[in-house]
Design a protein around this motif. Sequence first.
Motif, PDB file in Angstrom:
ATOM      1  N   ALA A  71       0.808  -1.224   0.000  1.00  0.00           N
ATOM      2  CA  ALA A  71       0.000   0.000   0.000  1.00  0.00           C
ATOM      3  C   ALA A  71       0.840   1.271   0.000  1.00  0.00           C
ATOM      4  O   ALA A  71       0.856   2.010   0.964  1.00  0.00           O
ATOM      5  N   PRO A  72       1.584   1.495  -1.066  1.00  0.00           N
ATOM      6  CA  PRO A  72       2.568   2.565  -1.040  1.00  0.00           C
ATOM      7  C   PRO A  72       1.984   3.949  -1.299  1.00  0.00           C
ATOM      8  O   PRO A  72       0.928   4.098  -1.898  1.00  0.00           O
ATOM      9  N   ALA A  73       2.730   4.926  -0.851  1.00  0.00           N
ATOM     10  CA  ALA A  73       2.445   6.304  -1.202  1.00  0.00           C
ATOM     11  C   ALA A  73       3.074   6.560  -2.572  1.00  0.00           C
ATOM     12  O   ALA A  73       3.740   5.687  -3.141  1.00  0.00           O
ATOM     13  N   LEU A  74       2.889   7.739  -3.094  1.00  0.00           N
ATOM     14  CA  LEU A  74       3.364   8.072  -4.428  1.00  0.00           C
ATOM     15  C   LEU A  74       4.878   7.838  -4.581  1.00  0.00           C
ATOM     16  O   LEU A  74       5.322   7.277  -5.580  1.00  0.00           O
ATOM     17  N   ALA A  75       5.663   8.214  -3.583  1.00  0.00           N
ATOM     18  CA  ALA A  75       7.120   8.060  -3.682  1.00  0.00           C
ATOM     19  C   ALA A  75       7.521   6.591  -3.805  1.00  0.00           C
ATOM     20  O   ALA A  75       8.411   6.249  -4.589  1.00  0.00           O
ATOM     21  N   GLU A  76       6.864   5.717  -3.047  1.00  0.00           N
ATOM     22  CA  GLU A  76       7.190   4.299  -3.132  1.00  0.00           C
ATOM     23  C   GLU A  76       6.738   3.707  -4.460  1.00  0.00           C
ATOM     24  O   GLU A  76       7.417   2.860  -5.039  1.00  0.00           O
ATOM     25  N   LYS A  77       5.584   4.148  -4.961  1.00  0.00           N
ATOM     26  CA  LYS A  77       5.129   3.681  -6.281  1.00  0.00           C
ATOM     27  C   LYS A  77       6.138   4.106  -7.342  1.00  0.00           C
ATOM     28  O   LYS A  77       6.470   3.338  -8.234  1.00  0.00           O
ATOM     29  N   TRP A  78       6.609   5.342  -7.235  1.00  0.00           N
ATOM     30  CA  TRP A  78       7.588   5.864  -8.184  1.00  0.00           C
ATOM     31  C   TRP A  78       8.853   5.000  -8.149  1.00  0.00           C
ATOM     32  O   TRP A  78       9.342   4.575  -9.188  1.00  0.00           O
ATOM     33  N   GLN A  79       9.383   4.746  -6.960  1.00  0.00           N
ATOM     34  CA  GLN A  79      10.614   3.953  -6.835  1.00  0.00           C
ATOM     35  C   GLN A  79      10.436   2.558  -7.413  1.00  0.00           C
ATOM     36  O   GLN A  79      11.301   2.062  -8.129  1.00  0.00           O
ATOM     37  N   ALA A  80       9.328   1.895  -7.091  1.00  0.00           N
ATOM     38  CA  ALA A  80       9.099   0.530  -7.572  1.00  0.00           C
ATOM     39  C   ALA A  80       8.963   0.506  -9.091  1.00  0.00           C
ATOM     40  O   ALA A  80       9.541  -0.351  -9.765  1.00  0.00           O
ATOM     41  N   ASN A  81       8.218   1.446  -9.663  1.00  0.00           N
ATOM     42  CA  ASN A  81       8.046   1.489 -11.117  1.00  0.00           C
ATOM     43  C   ASN A  81       9.331   1.889 -11.817  1.00  0.00           C
ATOM     44  O   ASN A  81       9.619   1.397 -12.913  1.00  0.00           O
ATOM     45  N   LEU A  82      10.129   2.748 -11.215  1.00  0.00           N
ATOM     46  CA  LEU A  82      11.422   3.115 -11.782  1.00  0.00           C
ATOM     47  C   LEU A  82      12.353   1.901 -11.787  1.00  0.00           C
ATOM     48  O   LEU A  82      13.028   1.626 -12.781  1.00  0.00           O
ATOM     49  N   PHE A  83      12.333   1.133 -10.690  1.00  0.00           N
ATOM     50  CA  PHE A  83      13.130  -0.091 -10.619  1.00  0.00           C
ATOM     51  C   PHE A  83      12.721  -1.069 -11.720  1.00  0.00           C
ATOM     52  O   PHE A  83      13.569  -1.602 -12.441  1.00  0.00           O
ATOM     53  N   VAL A  84      11.424  -1.296 -11.869  1.00  0.00           N
ATOM     54  CA  VAL A  84      10.932  -2.214 -12.897  1.00  0.00           C
ATOM     55  C   VAL A  84      11.305  -1.704 -14.295  1.00  0.00           C
ATOM     56  O   VAL A  84      11.705  -2.483 -15.154  1.00  0.00           O
ATOM     57  N   GLY A  85      11.215  -0.407 -14.513  1.00  0.00           N
ATOM     58  CA  GLY A  85      11.601   0.163 -15.802  1.00  0.00           C
ATOM     59  C   GLY A  85      13.068  -0.082 -16.118  1.00  0.00           C
ATOM     60  O   GLY A  85      13.419  -0.459 -17.247  1.00  0.00           O
ATOM     61  N   LYS A  86      13.925   0.127 -15.155  1.00  0.00           N
ATOM     62  CA  LYS A  86      15.361  -0.116 -15.355  1.00  0.00           C
ATOM     63  C   LYS A  86      15.617  -1.604 -15.611  1.00  0.00           C
ATOM     64  O   LYS A  86      16.445  -1.971 -16.442  1.00  0.00           O
ATOM     65  N   TRP A  87      14.914  -2.462 -14.890  1.00  0.00           N
ATOM     66  CA  TRP A  87      15.066  -3.911 -15.065  1.00  0.00           C
ATOM     67  C   TRP A  87      14.620  -4.330 -16.457  1.00  0.00           C
ATOM     68  O   TRP A  87      15.317  -5.085 -17.146  1.00  0.00           O
ATOM     69  N   LEU A  88      13.471  -3.838 -16.918  1.00  0.00           N
ATOM     70  CA  LEU A  88      12.990  -4.179 -18.261  1.00  0.00           C
ATOM     71  C   LEU A  88      13.967  -3.686 -19.330  1.00  0.00           C
ATOM     72  O   LEU A  88      14.239  -4.398 -20.306  1.00  0.00           O
ATOM     73  N   THR A  89      14.518  -2.492 -19.146  1.00  0.00           N
ATOM     74  CA  THR A  89      15.507  -1.954 -20.092  1.00  0.00           C
ATOM     75  C   THR A  89      16.734  -2.847 -20.130  1.00  0.00           C
ATOM     76  O   THR A  89      17.266  -3.154 -21.202  1.00  0.00           O
ATOM     77  N   TYR A  90      17.193  -3.298 -18.970  1.00  0.00           N
ATOM     78  CA  TYR A  90      18.341  -4.202 -18.892  1.00  0.00           C
ATOM     79  C   TYR A  90      18.052  -5.503 -19.649  1.00  0.00           C
ATOM     80  O   TYR A  90      18.883  -5.983 -20.420  1.00  0.00           O
TER      81      TYR A  90
END
Length: 167
Positions: free
Chosen positions: A120-139
């Motif tokens: 149940a994240p706040a906006l900052a945690e959603k941002w971090q998780a989606n940024l992590f997934v984006g970097k992983w998909l790019t890799y």
Amino acid sequence: MQRACHPWATACVLSGRPNVGALMSLCEENFARLARLVPELGARPPGVYGSRCPEGVDLYLEIEEQARFTTILRLTYVFAVQGAALPDPDARLRVYHDAGQVEVIDLRQTVLPLRADYRAPALAEKWQANLFVGKWLTYCLRQGRVFADAPVTPPTCASGARVTLCP
């Protein structure tokens, strides 16, 4: 098709203060990355799909639910650690085909200083998780990964038991 980088989204990354618009843009970019990694995702039946890469660990994608406009899936590497199978990172994603968005539902990983459990994240945690997934998909895309069209046998532990992805 890759979306152009928006200057305001870059400013959010640099300032550490994301906003809803930047998060939506990131979710759209992740959808484009995932669509390249898993062609025709919306037409695939539920099951486990594998991606092998000579320079890396096998990557698994498990389609849990497939509906007309959404897909729920899990994406993970499975490492062999002391005879046990360790899924890491291990992400559960909801794909909105009609909106062209990918939402992180659950993320468990030990590499970066994010919370171990994604709840149940706040906006900052959603941002971090989606940024992590984006970097992983790019890799994964840079490695040349792509998922086969046919399901594979799920990974197993040394005991022969099936590995549970993102329990």
